[in-house]
Design an enzyme around this catalytic site. Structure first.
Site, mmCIF file in Angstrom:
data_model
loop_
_atom_site.group_PDB
_atom_site.id
_atom_site.type_symbol
_atom_site.label_atom_id
_atom_site.label_comp_id
_atom_site.label_asym_id
_atom_site.label_seq_id
_atom_site.Cartn_x
_atom_site.Cartn_y
_atom_site.Cartn_z
ATOM 1 N N ARG A 127 0.727 -1.146 0.155
ATOM 2 C CA ARG A 127 0.198 0.005 0.237
ATOM 3 C C ARG A 127 0.952 1.514 -0.322
ATOM 4 O O ARG A 127 0.929 1.780 0.819
ATOM 5 C CB ARG A 127 -0.753 0.148 1.736
ATOM 6 C CG ARG A 127 -1.900 -1.110 1.454
ATOM 7 C CD ARG A 127 -2.657 -1.920 0.260
ATOM 8 N NE ARG A 127 -3.942 -1.644 0.044
ATOM 9 C CZ ARG A 127 -5.092 -1.592 1.291
ATOM 10 N NH1 ARG A 127 -4.869 -2.220 2.434
ATOM 11 N NH2 ARG A 127 -6.123 -1.556 0.406
ATOM 12 N N GLN A 132 -0.067 2.679 -6.168
ATOM 13 C CA GLN A 132 -1.022 2.868 -6.255
ATOM 14 C C GLN A 132 -1.893 1.952 -7.393
ATOM 15 O O GLN A 132 -3.186 1.808 -7.288
ATOM 16 C CB GLN A 132 -0.970 4.259 -5.973
ATOM 17 C CG GLN A 132 -1.793 4.295 -4.691
ATOM 18 C CD GLN A 132 -1.941 5.837 -4.074
ATOM 19 O OE1 GLN A 132 -1.287 6.815 -4.496
ATOM 20 N NE2 GLN A 132 -3.095 6.186 -2.977
ATOM 21 N N ASP A 135 -2.915 -1.185 -7.376
ATOM 22 C CA ASP A 135 -4.025 -1.829 -5.598
ATOM 23 C C ASP A 135 -4.930 -2.534 -6.260
ATOM 24 O O ASP A 135 -6.260 -1.978 -6.093
ATOM 25 C CB ASP A 135 -3.557 -1.120 -5.035
ATOM 26 C CG ASP A 135 -4.144 -1.047 -3.538
ATOM 27 O OD1 ASP A 135 -4.741 -2.301 -3.275
ATOM 28 O OD2 ASP A 135 -4.128 -0.494 -2.792
ATOM 29 N N SER A 138 -8.111 -1.883 -2.797
ATOM 30 C CA SER A 138 -8.639 -1.457 -2.831
ATOM 31 C C SER A 138 -9.794 -0.919 -3.496
ATOM 32 O O SER A 138 -10.855 -0.226 -4.137
ATOM 33 C CB SER A 138 -7.348 0.249 -2.927
ATOM 34 O OG SER A 138 -6.777 0.504 -1.977
ATOM 35 N N TYR A 234 -2.742 -0.253 9.369
ATOM 36 C CA TYR A 234 -4.177 -0.545 9.189
ATOM 37 C C TYR A 234 -4.060 -0.974 10.742
ATOM 38 O O TYR A 234 -2.966 -0.550 11.890
ATOM 39 C CB TYR A 234 -3.067 -2.188 9.211
ATOM 40 C CG TYR A 234 -2.957 -2.639 7.928
ATOM 41 C CD1 TYR A 234 -4.258 -2.929 6.401
ATOM 42 C CD2 TYR A 234 -2.103 -3.101 6.914
ATOM 43 C CE1 TYR A 234 -4.367 -2.799 5.466
ATOM 44 C CE2 TYR A 234 -1.895 -2.933 5.557
ATOM 45 C CZ TYR A 234 -3.265 -2.961 4.885
ATOM 46 O OH TYR A 234 -2.914 -3.778 3.556
HETATM 47 P P1 NAD Z 1 -8.872 -2.661 6.906
HETATM 48 O O1 NAD Z 1 -9.856 -3.741 5.114
HETATM 49 O O2 NAD Z 1 -8.086 -3.552 6.685
HETATM 50 O O3 NAD Z 1 -10.076 -2.338 7.951
HETATM 51 C C1 NAD Z 1 -10.618 -0.902 7.465
HETATM 52 C C2 NAD Z 1 -10.842 -0.441 8.553
HETATM 53 O O4 NAD Z 1 -11.686 -0.856 9.573
HETATM 54 C C3 NAD Z 1 -9.616 0.424 8.914
HETATM 55 O O5 NAD Z 1 -9.748 1.715 8.885
HETATM 56 C C4 NAD Z 1 -9.608 0.243 10.545
HETATM 57 O O6 NAD Z 1 -8.336 1.274 10.996
HETATM 58 C C5 NAD Z 1 -11.125 -0.385 10.832
HETATM 59 N N1 NAD Z 1 -11.155 -1.324 12.481
HETATM 60 C C6 NAD Z 1 -10.283 -2.214 12.507
HETATM 61 N N2 NAD Z 1 -11.143 -2.631 13.824
HETATM 62 C C7 NAD Z 1 -11.241 -1.533 14.101
HETATM 63 C C8 NAD Z 1 -12.363 -1.533 15.603
HETATM 64 N N3 NAD Z 1 -12.167 -2.548 16.724
HETATM 65 N N4 NAD Z 1 -13.087 -0.046 15.091
HETATM 66 C C9 NAD Z 1 -12.720 0.190 14.549
HETATM 67 N N5 NAD Z 1 -12.630 0.356 13.541
HETATM 68 C C10 NAD Z 1 -11.853 -0.472 13.155
HETATM 69 O O7 NAD Z 1 -8.582 -1.084 5.535
HETATM 70 P P2 NAD Z 1 -7.953 -1.080 4.717
HETATM 71 O O8 NAD Z 1 -9.141 -0.497 4.475
HETATM 72 O O9 NAD Z 1 -6.995 -1.904 3.475
HETATM 73 O O10 NAD Z 1 -7.043 0.584 4.869
HETATM 74 C C11 NAD Z 1 -6.371 0.044 5.767
HETATM 75 C C12 NAD Z 1 -4.886 1.364 5.270
HETATM 76 O O11 NAD Z 1 -3.980 1.337 4.189
HETATM 77 C C13 NAD Z 1 -5.744 2.608 5.598
HETATM 78 O O12 NAD Z 1 -4.850 3.986 6.617
HETATM 79 C C14 NAD Z 1 -5.673 3.142 3.860
HETATM 80 O O13 NAD Z 1 -5.978 4.516 3.672
HETATM 81 C C15 NAD Z 1 -4.386 2.149 3.912
HETATM 82 N N6 NAD Z 1 -4.084 2.602 2.421
HETATM 83 C C16 NAD Z 1 -2.969 3.436 1.876
HETATM 84 C C17 NAD Z 1 -3.063 3.268 0.601
HETATM 85 C C18 NAD Z 1 -1.547 3.296 -0.407
HETATM 86 O O14 NAD Z 1 -1.263 4.150 0.529
HETATM 87 N N7 NAD Z 1 -1.888 2.688 -1.673
HETATM 88 C C19 NAD Z 1 -4.038 1.993 -1.003
HETATM 89 C C20 NAD Z 1 -5.395 1.845 0.547
HETATM 90 C C21 NAD Z 1 -5.039 1.876 1.848
#
Ligand code: NAD
Length: 471
Positions: A127, A132, A135, A138, A234
């Site tokens: 990530r 990006q 990905d 996403s 994460y």
């Molecule tokens: P994910 O699918 O792993 O989780 C979904 C959400 O659930 C997360 O925001 C997490 O904080 C939340 N969560 C977990 N436990 C929880 C709880 N007990 N109560 C409430 N919420 C809870 O997450 P994702 O969508 O894959 O994203 C993970 C991270 O990766 C984020 O910081 C996102 O911004 C980042 N990301 C970066 C890039 C990039 O830079 N290319 C691309 C995609 C995502």
């Protein structure tokens, strides 16, 4: 180079790994595409459109895979309806691109690795800014977040926007999104566009700004801190006590919501349980919970994976097909991702070059991961069987009366004979030093049992003979 694009044979998945648009970007004299007839139809891409983009269309799956340097799919290999196994069809030496999910598909990965196929897990892309555009996690989370709100709206019994009509003013629906990752933020944006009043929550404090920028209210939790997230961004798993306090915080917000969309996930762990049965009882009848975490156990205690259930008057949607539910846009995004990745790993002559020290390929490259995970899986299963066998053996030996020990020994000798054959097979498979050693130890242990059994039996028979002689 020849790139094969098979039809997805996973039920309810109408997506295709490469679209005519993504093929057009790459097709050249050096790069030829061959697409299975009808592969794109579920996503409304016809064979003719693929032909116009420069691809060859084939009917026969064997002809499709034959000679392919790259096979691009969305899902891991499956056994098709006609009985053919895609693992066997992918040619030795080819690069296989798909969402492999190594931990769920250790066996398929191991078989592919044994056949010399290089598997690349598309969902393991880092990530990072550089990755990006490649990905797919996403991309499909975006689809899932959008569809969660659409399905919630359809299952619910209220308008989303505020309406002023001749029949009176209708207040907007209240929507609460728990988990503000990619899917959660898309769900917030979609619910806002439909006109609902939206609240969002996450344990990662940095999401507050993102939630608010989409026009939703962020539910603050004083315990939320940067410690609750990993360096990679994460969430970490919260403790049972924290989970309970989180539930108390969320209860009031859930009770007043018409639609609750839960997206909270912790990589590699079961989904946190954030909505208890009591909290469901506290919701108004006709309210809806869309549980996007259903695949990994669900964020709601009452979610049934893959099903829609009604509990205490509340509809709980636990369907797991949301990420695959917009085949046209899902395929367009995935096709673009695959073509960007191929461009990234192709040299000027159109040949694939995998550099394992490079940021992107080192993450997705699944052959080594599969070997480790397949090996770990096999060892875990073997240890499990071994512990069970010790328990059963102990129970049998301690519970059987001494008079029956001789027939019992015959039985255990027979089992030891089978164990020797199995152990010899394991030792001879050439799976590595550890397997060789375990196999040899098993051969020796089982042989001791057989030889020892014969010796004890012989001794008992001699005792018996002496008795006869005396008589
Ligand atoms: P994910 O699918 O792993 O989780 C979904 C959400 O659930 C997360 O925001 C997490 O904080 C939340 N969560 C977990 N436990 C929880 C709880 N007990 N109560 C409430 N919420 C809870 O997450 P994702 O969508 O894959 O994203 C993970 C991270 O990766 C984020 O910081 C996102 O911004 C980042 N990301 C970066 C890039 C990039 O830079 N290319 C691309 C995609 C995502």
């Amino acid at each position: 180079m020849r790139i094969a694009v098979p039809k997805e044979h996973t039920p309810l998945d109408h997506r295709v790994a490469m679209t005519p648009q993504s093929i057009k970007r790459l097709a050249s004299d050096d790069v030829q595409f061959v697409v299975e007839s009808g592969a794109g139809l579920g996503a409304s891409f016809t064979d003719d459109e693929y032909r116009e983009a420069g691809a060859e269309i084939v009917q026969d799956p064997k002809a499709l895979f034959e000679g392919a340097d790259v096979v691009a799919k969305i899902n891991s290999p499956v056994k098709r309806e006609d009985g053919t196994d895609e693992v066997e069809l992918i040619p030795s030496g080819a690069l296989f691109l798909a969402q492999m999910r190594p931990h769920e598909n250790a066996d398929a990965l191991k078989r592919l690795a044994e056949r010399g196929v290089t598997s690349f897990s598309m969902e393991l892309m880092p990530r990072t800014t550089l990755a990006q555009r490649m990905d797919c996690l996403s991309a499909f989370s975006t689809v899932a977040g959008y569809m969660a709100v659409i399905r919630g709206a359809e299952a619910g019994s209220k308008f989303f926007p505020m309406l002023t009509t001749a029949a009176g003013t209708i207040p907007p629906a209240n929507v609460f999104i728990i988990g503000a990752g990619v899917a959660g933020l898309q769900a917030i944006a979609t619910a806002r566009r439909l006109g609902a009043v939206v609240e969002g929550f996450d344990i990662r404090p940095e999401t507050k700004e993102q939630v608010e920028s989409l026009g939703a209210t962020f539910v603050e939790w004083e315990e939320a801190s940067d410690d609750m997230q990993t360096e990679g961004g994460y969430a970490k798993e919260v403790s049972a006590e924290e989970e309970e306090r989180e539930q108390q915080l969320l209860a009031d917000h859930i009770a007043k919501s018409d639609i609750v969309v839960t997206t909270a996930l912790v990589p590699g762990r079961p989904a946190p349980k954030l909505i208890s049965e009591e909290m469901v009882k506290g919701m108004r009848p006709g309210s809806v919970i869309v549980d996007l975490a259903a695949e990994t156990g669900g964020n709601c205690e009452l979610t049934v994976k893959g099903e829609v259930v009604e509990r205490h008057g509340v509809l709980i949607l636990g369907q797991t097909d949301l990420a695959a539910s917009l085949p046209v846009h899902g395929s367009l995004m995935y096709g673009r991702i695959v073509s960007v990745l191929l461009q990234h790993i192709m040299n000027d002559e159109g040949k694939i070059v995998i550099d394992l020290d490079e940021e992107i390929t080192s993450h997705g490259y699944a052959r080594r991961k599969c070997e480790v995970s397949a090996m770990t899986g096999t060892i875990l299963i073997s240890v499990y069987v071994f512990v069970l066998a010790m328990f059963v053996g102990f129970e049998v030996i301690t519970k059987v009366p001494p008079t029956l020990h001789t027939p019992l020994m015959s039985g255990s000798n027979a089992i030891s004979g089978i164990s020797i054959v199995g152990a010899l097979v394991i030792a001879g498979m050439g799976q590595g030093t550890m397997f060789d050693i375990i196999g040899m130890v098993a051969v020796i242990a089982a042989t001791i049992n057989v030889v020892g059994g014969f010796m004890v039996t012989d001794r008992m028979l001699q005792m018996f003979r002496r008795d006869t002689d005396t008589n």
